[in-house]
Scaffold this motif. Structure first.
Motif, PDB file in Angstrom:
ATOM      1  N   SER A   1      40.307  39.644  35.678  1.00 16.05           N
ATOM      2  CA  SER A   1      40.936  38.350  35.956  1.00 16.05           C
ATOM      3  C   SER A   1      39.945  37.481  36.733  1.00 16.05           C
ATOM      4  N   ILE A   2      39.961  36.179  36.422  1.00 19.67           N
ATOM      5  CA  ILE A   2      39.013  35.251  37.038  1.00 19.67           C
ATOM      6  C   ILE A   2      39.769  34.038  37.571  1.00 19.67           C
ATOM      7  N   SER A   3      39.508  33.688  38.799  1.00 20.34           N
ATOM      8  CA  SER A   3      40.098  32.487  39.390  1.00 20.34           C
ATOM      9  C   SER A   3      39.247  31.268  39.026  1.00 20.34           C
ATOM     10  N   PRO A   4      39.863  30.109  38.821  1.00 21.72           N
ATOM     11  CA  PRO A   4      39.070  28.889  38.574  1.00 21.72           C
ATOM     12  C   PRO A   4      38.063  28.602  39.685  1.00 21.72           C
ATOM     13  N   PHE A   5      38.377  29.035  40.913  1.00 25.06           N
ATOM     14  CA  PHE A   5      37.468  28.800  42.037  1.00 25.06           C
ATOM     15  C   PHE A   5      36.155  29.576  41.878  1.00 25.06           C
ATOM     16  N   GLU A   6      36.200  30.702  41.152  1.00 20.61           N
ATOM     17  CA  GLU A   6      34.990  31.481  40.920  1.00 20.61           C
ATOM     18  C   GLU A   6      33.994  30.720  40.050  1.00 20.61           C
ATOM     19  N   ILE A   7      34.491  29.854  39.206  1.00 18.77           N
ATOM     20  CA  ILE A   7      33.601  29.092  38.322  1.00 18.77           C
ATOM     21  C   ILE A   7      32.741  28.145  39.138  1.00 18.77           C
ATOM     22  N   GLN A   8      33.335  27.539  40.159  1.00 19.67           N
ATOM     23  CA  GLN A   8      32.563  26.622  41.000  1.00 19.67           C
ATOM     24  C   GLN A   8      31.491  27.346  41.803  1.00 19.67           C
ATOM     25  N   LYS A   9      31.655  28.649  42.007  1.00 21.87           N
ATOM     26  CA  LYS A   9      30.674  29.426  42.758  1.00 21.87           C
ATOM     27  C   LYS A   9      29.654  30.117  41.859  1.00 21.87           C
ATOM     28  N   ALA A  10      29.845  30.012  40.540  1.00 20.64           N
ATOM     29  CA  ALA A  10      28.989  30.737  39.600  1.00 20.64           C
ATOM     30  C   ALA A  10      27.585  30.148  39.524  1.00 20.64           C
ATOM     31  N   ASP A  11      26.631  30.990  39.105  1.00 22.11           N
ATOM     32  CA  ASP A  11      25.267  30.529  38.848  1.00 22.11           C
ATOM     33  C   ASP A  11      25.156  29.947  37.434  1.00 22.11           C
ATOM     34  N   GLU A  12      25.834  30.623  36.496  1.00 22.50           N
ATOM     35  CA  GLU A  12      25.819  30.188  35.097  1.00 22.50           C
ATOM     36  C   GLU A  12      27.205  30.361  34.486  1.00 22.50           C
ATOM     37  N   VAL A  13      27.475  29.556  33.472  1.00 18.97           N
ATOM     38  CA  VAL A  13      28.688  29.680  32.672  1.00 18.97           C
ATOM     39  C   VAL A  13      28.303  29.429  31.227  1.00 18.97           C
ATOM     40  N   PHE A  14      28.843  30.217  30.308  1.00 18.19           N
ATOM     41  CA  PHE A  14      28.627  29.908  28.892  1.00 18.19           C
ATOM     42  C   PHE A  14      29.871  30.274  28.096  1.00 18.19           C
ATOM     43  N   ILE A  15      30.031  29.613  26.946  1.00 18.35           N
ATOM     44  CA  ILE A  15      31.180  29.857  26.095  1.00 18.35           C
ATOM     45  C   ILE A  15      30.703  30.387  24.744  1.00 18.35           C
ATOM     46  N   THR A  16      31.605  31.048  24.019  1.00 22.73           N
ATOM     47  CA  THR A  16      31.225  31.661  22.752  1.00 22.73           C
ATOM     48  C   THR A  16      32.311  31.440  21.706  1.00 22.73           C
ATOM     49  N   ASN A  17      31.884  31.244  20.470  1.00 23.11           N
ATOM     50  CA  ASN A  17      32.789  31.370  19.327  1.00 23.11           C
ATOM     51  C   ASN A  17      31.966  31.605  18.070  1.00 23.11           C
ATOM     52  N   ALA A  18      32.645  31.813  16.948  1.00 25.21           N
ATOM     53  CA  ALA A  18      31.964  32.229  15.718  1.00 25.21           C
ATOM     54  C   ALA A  18      31.018  31.176  15.167  1.00 25.21           C
ATOM     55  N   ILE A  19      31.309  29.911  15.401  1.00 18.87           N
ATOM     56  CA  ILE A  19      30.503  28.838  14.818  1.00 18.87           C
ATOM     57  C   ILE A  19      29.366  28.424  15.741  1.00 18.87           C
ATOM     58  N   ILE A  20      29.657  28.195  17.017  1.00 28.43           N
ATOM     59  CA  ILE A  20      28.614  27.707  17.926  1.00 28.43           C
ATOM     60  C   ILE A  20      27.741  28.850  18.446  1.00 28.43           C
ATOM     61  N   GLY A  21      28.216  30.082  18.334  1.00 34.29           N
ATOM     62  CA  GLY A  21      27.465  31.201  18.915  1.00 34.29           C
ATOM     63  C   GLY A  21      27.652  31.193  20.415  1.00 34.29           C
ATOM     64  N   VAL A  22      26.593  30.874  21.142  1.00 37.83           N
ATOM     65  CA  VAL A  22      26.647  30.765  22.605  1.00 37.83           C
ATOM     66  C   VAL A  22      26.260  29.348  23.003  1.00 37.83           C
ATOM     67  N   GLN A  23      27.125  28.692  23.754  1.00 34.88           N
ATOM     68  CA  GLN A  23      26.846  27.354  24.276  1.00 34.88           C
ATOM     69  C   GLN A  23      26.828  27.412  25.799  1.00 34.88           C
TER      70      GLN A  23
ATOM     71  N   ILE B   1      20.784  34.947  25.841  1.00 34.26           N
ATOM     72  CA  ILE B   1      21.804  35.644  25.052  1.00 34.26           C
ATOM     73  C   ILE B   1      22.029  34.923  23.726  1.00 34.26           C
ATOM     74  N   ALA B   2      21.962  33.603  23.749  1.00 35.07           N
ATOM     75  CA  ALA B   2      22.104  32.821  22.511  1.00 35.07           C
ATOM     76  C   ALA B   2      21.024  33.215  21.511  1.00 35.07           C
ATOM     77  N   GLY B   3      19.796  33.404  22.008  1.00 33.05           N
ATOM     78  CA  GLY B   3      18.700  33.823  21.141  1.00 33.05           C
ATOM     79  C   GLY B   3      18.909  35.216  20.584  1.00 33.05           C
ATOM     80  N   ASN B   4      19.385  36.128  21.444  1.00 36.44           N
ATOM     81  CA  ASN B   4      19.672  37.502  20.986  1.00 36.44           C
ATOM     82  C   ASN B   4      20.769  37.518  19.931  1.00 36.44           C
ATOM     83  N   LEU B   5      21.767  36.660  20.113  1.00 30.13           N
ATOM     84  CA  LEU B   5      22.873  36.606  19.154  1.00 30.13           C
ATOM     85  C   LEU B   5      22.411  36.087  17.805  1.00 30.13           C
TER      86      LEU B   5
END
Length: 277
Positions: A225-247, A265-269
Motif C-alpha cells: 500500500s502506498i500513501s499519496p504523501f509518499e509520492i511527494q517524497k519519492a526520488d523517481e516515479v514512472f508509469i507503465t502500460n502495454a502501449i507506452i511501455g515505461v513513461q 527500465i524503459a530501455g530494458n523493456l
C-alpha cells in the motif's frame, strides 16, 4: 477495418443492437495489446489474463479461442493497416445480447480494432491526484472491464487542470494506479508499486517491469500500500502500460523528479519487447 467475430468489416458496417450488453451494462472486458513488426508483444501473458478474466466473469469461452486462433485474428486485423510498423489493438469481448441484469446467455461476441501507434516518450510528464471518486479495492477492479467511468472522469480532470495524468485512490485513500496504467515510485534503493489487493489492474507491463527489477540486486521491490504523501517524497516515479511501455514522471504538484532509473527500465523493456527474453 474491424474484426467482428472473425469477419472483417468497415466500421460503418458493424451493427450492434440496442440490446448490446457492453452498451447497456458494461458487461464486457478488453485487452489492449501492442503489435510490432507483425509480432503481438507479450501475447501469451495477455491471452492468459484474458482467459482468467472471462472465467471470473462467468463468460463461456468458445472452443476455438486458443492462443494461436486469437493471435491470428489480431494479425489478420492489423494486416488491413498499410505500412504500420507499430499498432495499438483492442480486443473487446462482451456477452451476447439479451436479458436484464441476468443475461439470457453466457456466450460471447468479440471485436478487434487496430490503429497505428506513434506514442513517443515525453520529456516532461506531470501528475496530480484525483479525489472526487474512489476505485474500490476489490478483486473485480484488477481486471479490465468496460466500466471505465472513474478513468474517464479523472482524465477530464487532468485535461482541465493541464496535467498529463491522474493518480487514482481507493476507498482507503491509498494509491491504486493512474488513469491508463500502473505506477511505480522510487525512494533510495526501494521501488514500490501498489499491490493487487489495493485494486490496481493486473498489468502485463507491470509484471514485466517487476521481473526486470527483480534481476537488479541494487534495488528492492515492494508490492504494498502506498500513501499519496509518499509520492511527494519519492526520488523517481514512472508509469507503465502495454502501449507506452515505461513513461517517467517529471513532476507531481510542486515536486520534480529525476528520471534515471525509469529511463533505464524503459530501455530494458524495449529489448524485452523485441526479443521476448
Amino acid at each position: 477495418m474491424i474484426n467482428f467475430n472473425g469477419q472483417l468489416l468497415k466500421s460503418e458496417d458493424v451493427k450492434l443492437s440496442s440490446e448490446n450488453r457492453a452498451f447497456k451494462y458494461g458487461d464486457a472486458i478488453f485487452e489492449t495489446v501492442k503489435v510490432m513488426h507483425k509480432k503481438v508483444v507479450f501475447w501469451e501473458d495477455h491471452y492468459f489474463r484474458l482467459m482468467a478474466s472471462m472465467r471470473m466473469l462467468r463468460m463461456k469461452i468458445p472452443l476455438e479461442f486458443t492462443l494461436e486462433f486469437l493471435e491470428q485474428e489480431i494479425l489478420k486485423t492489423v494486416a488491413t493497416l498499410d505500412d504500420a510498423n507499430t499498432c495499438r489493438v483492442r480486443l473487446n469481448i462482451f456477452r451476447k445480447d439479451g436479458g436484464l441484469y441476468t443475461p439470457k446467455t453466457n456466450k460471447i461476441d468479440y471485436t478487434i480494432e487496430a490503429s497505428e501507434s506513434s506514442y513517443q516518450t515525453k520529456e516532461k510528464y506531470s501528475l496530480d491526484v484525483y479525489k472526487d471518486f474512489y476505485n474500490f479495492s476489490g478483486l473485480l477492479s484488477t481486471i479490465k472491464t468496460n466500466n471505465r467511468m472513474l478513468n474517464t472522469l479523472a482524465s477530464i480532470f487532468a485535461d482541465e487542470n493541464d496535467v498529463d495524468n491522474c493518480i487514482l485512490l481507493n476507498e482507503k485513500k491509498g494509491v491504486v494506479e493512474v488513469t491508463n496504467g500502473n505506477i511505480f515510485i522510487v525512494k533510495g534503493n526501494v521501488i514500490k508499486t501498489p499491490a493487487l489487493t489495493e485494486g490496481c489492474i493486473k498489468g502485463i507491463t507491470r509484471n514485466k517491469v517487476i521481473e526486470i527489477i527483480s534481476k537488479n540486486k541494487d534495488f528492492t521491490l515492494e508490492e504494498t500500500s502506498i500513501s499519496p504523501f509518499e509520492i511527494q517524497k519519492a526520488d523517481e516515479v514512472f508509469i507503465t502500460n502495454a502501449i507506452i511501455g515505461v513513461q517517467p514522471v517529471t513532476s507531481y504538484k510542486k515536486k520534480t523528479f529525476i528520471t534515471e532509473l525509469g529511463s533505464k527500465i524503459a530501455g530494458n523493456l524495449k529489448v524485452l519487447q523485441i526479443t521476448g527474453v
